[in-house]
Design a protein around this motif. Structure first.
Motif, PDB file in Angstrom:
ATOM      1  N   SER A  57       0.869  -1.172   0.000  1.00  0.00           N
ATOM      2  CA  SER A  57       0.000   0.000   0.000  1.00  0.00           C
ATOM      3  C   SER A  57       0.902   1.216   0.000  1.00  0.00           C
ATOM      4  O   SER A  57       2.018   1.167   0.517  1.00  0.00           O
ATOM      5  N   SER A  85       1.434   5.783   0.054  1.00  0.00           N
ATOM      6  CA  SER A  85       0.948   7.133   0.316  1.00  0.00           C
ATOM      7  C   SER A  85       2.126   8.091   0.253  1.00  0.00           C
ATOM      8  O   SER A  85       3.134   7.888   0.943  1.00  0.00           O
ATOM      9  N   HIS A 124       5.702   6.799   0.118  1.00  0.00           N
ATOM     10  CA  HIS A 124       6.066   5.783   1.100  1.00  0.00           C
ATOM     11  C   HIS A 124       5.300   4.491   0.820  1.00  0.00           C
ATOM     12  O   HIS A 124       4.215   4.519   0.230  1.00  0.00           O
ATOM     13  N   ILE A 173       3.899   0.603   2.474  1.00  0.00           N
ATOM     14  CA  ILE A 173       3.701  -0.407   3.495  1.00  0.00           C
ATOM     15  C   ILE A 173       3.673  -1.755   2.777  1.00  0.00           C
ATOM     16  O   ILE A 173       2.980  -1.912   1.767  1.00  0.00           O
ATOM     17  N   PHE A 226       7.699  -0.985   6.592  1.00  0.00           N
ATOM     18  CA  PHE A 226       7.641   0.374   6.053  1.00  0.00           C
ATOM     19  C   PHE A 226       8.881   0.662   5.222  1.00  0.00           C
ATOM     20  O   PHE A 226      10.005   0.354   5.634  1.00  0.00           O
ATOM     21  N   LEU A 286      -2.418   3.050   3.944  1.00  0.00           N
ATOM     22  CA  LEU A 286      -1.595   4.141   4.458  1.00  0.00           C
ATOM     23  C   LEU A 286      -2.112   5.450   3.890  1.00  0.00           C
ATOM     24  O   LEU A 286      -2.271   5.604   2.676  1.00  0.00           O
ATOM     25  N   THR A 287      -2.419   6.418   4.773  1.00  0.00           N
ATOM     26  CA  THR A 287      -2.814   7.767   4.376  1.00  0.00           C
ATOM     27  C   THR A 287      -1.894   8.739   5.098  1.00  0.00           C
ATOM     28  O   THR A 287      -1.975   8.886   6.319  1.00  0.00           O
ATOM     29  N   GLU A 291       0.914   9.610   7.180  1.00  0.00           N
ATOM     30  CA  GLU A 291       1.637   8.749   8.122  1.00  0.00           C
ATOM     31  C   GLU A 291       0.676   8.009   9.042  1.00  0.00           C
ATOM     32  O   GLU A 291       1.053   7.560  10.125  1.00  0.00           O
ATOM     33  N   THR A 292      -0.575   7.869   8.596  1.00  0.00           N
ATOM     34  CA  THR A 292      -1.577   7.136   9.361  1.00  0.00           C
ATOM     35  C   THR A 292      -1.807   5.776   8.728  1.00  0.00           C
ATOM     36  O   THR A 292      -2.099   5.673   7.540  1.00  0.00           O
ATOM     37  N   LEU A 293      -1.660   4.739   9.532  1.00  0.00           N
ATOM     38  CA  LEU A 293      -1.817   3.363   9.075  1.00  0.00           C
ATOM     39  C   LEU A 293      -3.150   2.822   9.566  1.00  0.00           C
ATOM     40  O   LEU A 293      -3.463   2.874  10.754  1.00  0.00           O
ATOM     41  N   LEU A 302       2.129   6.400  12.661  1.00  0.00           N
ATOM     42  CA  LEU A 302       3.494   5.896  12.526  1.00  0.00           C
ATOM     43  C   LEU A 302       4.483   6.960  12.994  1.00  0.00           C
ATOM     44  O   LEU A 302       4.307   8.152  12.761  1.00  0.00           O
TER      45      LEU A 302
END
Length: 260
Positions: free
Chosen positions: A200, A202, A205, A207, A216, A239-240, A242-244, A257
């Motif tokens: 995934s 974002s 970055h 995941i 990561f 992943l949005t 830095e929110t998982l 994260l």
């Protein structure tokens, strides 16, 4: 002066020797759906339930789209909320929706010239889609307005597991390698796959999932680091920024994260 140099060295060593990524739980929400499609910065929630795409706003209002004539929806991609693409692999066809979930374009690869036998679809820039052509085992950047292929990659020699993209890059995960391409079609990295099965993305970055662990990869670094998480059933992850988000079929867990 020596003391200052020593402190700078320690800080640099700490940053460069990071061996894992910490994740702080924000909340967990009870939810029962078939599949999460996307969660954006405005807390708009896209999901699939009973072969219907739902778009739920922050205030709880929602709209939906369905097309039972095309059978089961293979994938849905809402990265571009103005051009949401729905892929129906059994019919080799893509439907493009606007932000009201109204149909604005239909792409029938069976009637495209030349014919394309597609297994994966993801959003490109402008009026393009990244598609994986099974017959040639290659990634293509397809302009659906002009019915032209802007780019064809070198064929891959292993099974494709996942395809992700944004406006600037496309990532193709195969059993052997993780490939990254820019929007011109140039391959900019090729990393050996050591057991990852899903990805995934974002903001560049990544995941990655290997067995029951998430990893990561920073967009500017080659290291792939494990994420420190409690033991969870990881049915889906997104992943949005830095929110998982992790969905375990009963709850949607939201983590922040801590990235150096």
């Amino acid at each position: 002066m020596r003391y200052l140099i020593y402190i700078c060295f320690l800080i640099s060593f700490t940053i460069n020797s990071q061996e894992s990524i910490d994740a702080a739980l924000i909340n967990s929400t009870d939810i029962k759906i078939d599949q999460i499609v996307a969660l954006d910065n405005f807390e708009t929630f896209y999901y699939l339930q009973d072969n219907i795409l739902y778009k739920q706003n922050k205030d709880g209002t929602s709209i939906n789209y369905s097309n039972y004539q095309l059978g089961e929806m293979s994938t849905a991609n809402a990265f571009n909320s103005l051009k949401i693409n729905l892929f129906y692999q059994d019919f080799n066809l893509v439907i493009i929706l606007d932000n009201r979930l109204a149909e604005i374009f239909k792409i029938d690869f069976n009637t495209a010239q030349p014919y394309k036998n597609v297994s994966y679809v993801s959003t490109g820039f402008d009026n393009t889609l990244w598609v994986f052509n099974i017959d040639f085992q290659q990634l293509e950047l397809y302009d659906y307005k002009t019915n032209k292929t802007r780019f064809s990659a070198i064929p891959v020699q292993s099974i494709v597991l996942s395809l992700e993209s944004d406006y600037n890059y496309c990532w193709l995960l195969t059993e052997n390698y993780l490939y990254q391409y820019n929007y011109f079609g140039s391959m900019i990295s090729k990393i050996e796959n050591t057991g990852f099965t899903q990805i995934s993305k974002s903001n560049g970055h990544l995941i990655l999932k290997k067995e029951d662990t998430l990893y990561f990869k920073h967009k500017k670094k080659e290291d792939i680091l494990p994420i420190n998480l409690p033991k969870l059933l990881i049915n889906q992850f997104l992943l949005t920024n830095e929110t998982l988000y992790i969905y375990d079929l009963e709850k949607l867990h939201k983590y922040q994260l801590k990235i150096n």
